[in-house]
Design a protein around this motif. Sequence first.
Motif, PDB file in Angstrom:
ATOM      1  N   ALA A  57       0.843  -1.199   0.000  1.00 60.66           N
ATOM      2  CA  ALA A  57       0.000   0.000   0.000  1.00 60.66           C
ATOM      3  C   ALA A  57       0.873   1.242   0.000  1.00 60.66           C
ATOM      4  O   ALA A  57       2.049   1.192   0.380  1.00 60.66           O
ATOM      5  CB  ALA A  57      -0.937   0.006   1.204  1.00 60.66           C
ATOM      6  N   LYS A  58       0.275   2.345  -0.410  1.00 62.95           N
ATOM      7  CA  LYS A  58       0.941   3.647  -0.364  1.00 62.95           C
ATOM      8  C   LYS A  58       0.430   4.391   0.867  1.00 62.95           C
ATOM      9  O   LYS A  58      -0.713   4.209   1.277  1.00 62.95           O
ATOM     10  CB  LYS A  58       0.626   4.458  -1.613  1.00 62.95           C
ATOM     11  CG  LYS A  58       1.245   3.888  -2.875  1.00 62.95           C
ATOM     12  CD  LYS A  58       0.935   4.785  -4.064  1.00 62.95           C
ATOM     13  CE  LYS A  58       1.558   4.253  -5.330  1.00 62.95           C
ATOM     14  NZ  LYS A  58       2.999   4.371  -5.347  1.00 62.95           N
ATOM     15  N   TYR A  60      -0.604   7.927   2.865  1.00 60.36           N
ATOM     16  CA  TYR A  60      -1.213   9.209   2.524  1.00 60.36           C
ATOM     17  C   TYR A  60      -0.325  10.342   3.032  1.00 60.36           C
ATOM     18  O   TYR A  60       0.075  10.356   4.197  1.00 60.36           O
ATOM     19  CB  TYR A  60      -2.600   9.341   3.154  1.00 60.36           C
ATOM     20  CG  TYR A  60      -3.131  10.744   3.012  1.00 60.36           C
ATOM     21  CD1 TYR A  60      -3.656  11.180   1.798  1.00 60.36           C
ATOM     22  CD2 TYR A  60      -3.050  11.644   4.067  1.00 60.36           C
ATOM     23  CE1 TYR A  60      -4.112  12.476   1.647  1.00 60.36           C
ATOM     24  CE2 TYR A  60      -3.513  12.944   3.918  1.00 60.36           C
ATOM     25  CZ  TYR A  60      -4.036  13.358   2.716  1.00 60.36           C
ATOM     26  OH  TYR A  60      -4.467  14.644   2.560  1.00 60.36           O
ATOM     27  N   ASP A  66       5.211  10.140  -2.591  1.00 65.37           N
ATOM     28  CA  ASP A  66       4.923   8.787  -3.060  1.00 65.37           C
ATOM     29  C   ASP A  66       5.687   7.830  -2.142  1.00 65.37           C
ATOM     30  O   ASP A  66       6.886   7.618  -2.303  1.00 65.37           O
ATOM     31  CB  ASP A  66       5.376   8.627  -4.511  1.00 65.37           C
ATOM     32  CG  ASP A  66       5.066   7.249  -5.083  1.00 65.37           C
ATOM     33  OD1 ASP A  66       4.463   6.410  -4.366  1.00 65.37           O
ATOM     34  OD2 ASP A  66       5.446   7.003  -6.242  1.00 65.37           O
ATOM     35  N   THR A  68       5.640   3.983  -0.546  1.00 67.48           N
ATOM     36  CA  THR A  68       5.066   2.654  -0.704  1.00 67.48           C
ATOM     37  C   THR A  68       5.772   1.669   0.215  1.00 67.48           C
ATOM     38  O   THR A  68       6.994   1.704   0.344  1.00 67.48           O
ATOM     39  CB  THR A  68       5.207   2.179  -2.162  1.00 67.48           C
ATOM     40  OG1 THR A  68       4.605   3.138  -3.023  1.00 67.48           O
ATOM     41  CG2 THR A  68       4.539   0.827  -2.362  1.00 67.48           C
ATOM     42  N   LYS A 178      -3.055   5.433   2.014  1.00 68.73           N
ATOM     43  CA  LYS A 178      -3.814   6.211   1.037  1.00 68.73           C
ATOM     44  C   LYS A 178      -4.936   5.347   0.485  1.00 68.73           C
ATOM     45  O   LYS A 178      -4.693   4.223   0.023  1.00 68.73           O
ATOM     46  CB  LYS A 178      -2.880   6.666  -0.086  1.00 68.73           C
ATOM     47  CG  LYS A 178      -3.524   7.572  -1.098  1.00 68.73           C
ATOM     48  CD  LYS A 178      -2.476   8.045  -2.103  1.00 68.73           C
ATOM     49  CE  LYS A 178      -3.080   8.964  -3.122  1.00 68.73           C
ATOM     50  NZ  LYS A 178      -2.063   9.403  -4.096  1.00 68.73           N
ATOM     51  N   THR A 181      -5.129   2.323  -2.513  1.00 64.91           N
ATOM     52  CA  THR A 181      -3.793   1.971  -3.017  1.00 64.91           C
ATOM     53  C   THR A 181      -3.332   0.586  -2.612  1.00 64.91           C
ATOM     54  O   THR A 181      -2.266   0.152  -3.005  1.00 64.91           O
ATOM     55  CB  THR A 181      -2.731   2.979  -2.524  1.00 64.91           C
ATOM     56  OG1 THR A 181      -2.605   2.860  -1.097  1.00 64.91           O
ATOM     57  CG2 THR A 181      -3.088   4.388  -2.918  1.00 64.91           C
ATOM     58  N   GLY A 182      -4.092  -0.119  -1.802  1.00 69.07           N
ATOM     59  CA  GLY A 182      -3.673  -1.452  -1.377  1.00 69.07           C
ATOM     60  C   GLY A 182      -4.139  -1.757   0.021  1.00 69.07           C
ATOM     61  O   GLY A 182      -4.927  -1.007   0.610  1.00 69.07           O
TER      62      GLY A 182
END
Length: 193
Positions: A57-58, A60, A66, A68, A178, A181-182
Amino acid sequence: MKPVMKRRTKIVAMSAATALLILTGAAGAAVASGSGAHAPQREVTAQREAAALTGTAKLYRSAGDDITFSFDAHLAAKDTMDPRRATGTFRFSHYLHGRGAWAEAEVDCLVTGGEVAVVSGVITASDLPGAKGKRVGVTVHDLGRHDRLGYSWAGVGSPTDTKDLPPCVSSAPFEKVKQGTGDFKVVPWRPEL
């Protein structure tokens, strides 16, 4: 024979045939599974791993960073009482405006409790100067699609600034994943206490 008698005879014959098929099938299953009248039945159960942390996941960040994190960390059932026998890897990266770095660590400890996991590892590859060989720790709180995450370098600014971090040490999971995103998944540890 009268039509009603024919129907009853046919129903009785079908019922007897069905019962015979059921009995034959049960006997065949018992023979096929190796269980008979004198053989003890063996219970086949899949042994679940002792603990795990998986997923990507990313994070927030309002500034648009960015960031991850990806995990593939596992503690085998046979190692339930020794979280330092965990295996796997985790990877993280942080970029903003084209600048940043990534690192991959080999897992050396995994402890989970309920929905929370703490994993640590030694960085084996990175483009961040001075990071290779440093131990880092990450904490994940598995809340479905609203997971949270923390990391050992939260108070020092960089994984390279961490000196002699012990295994399975990290910070509280203060960062948010975020949305969209995962997802991270935690398998709870159940030590024999």
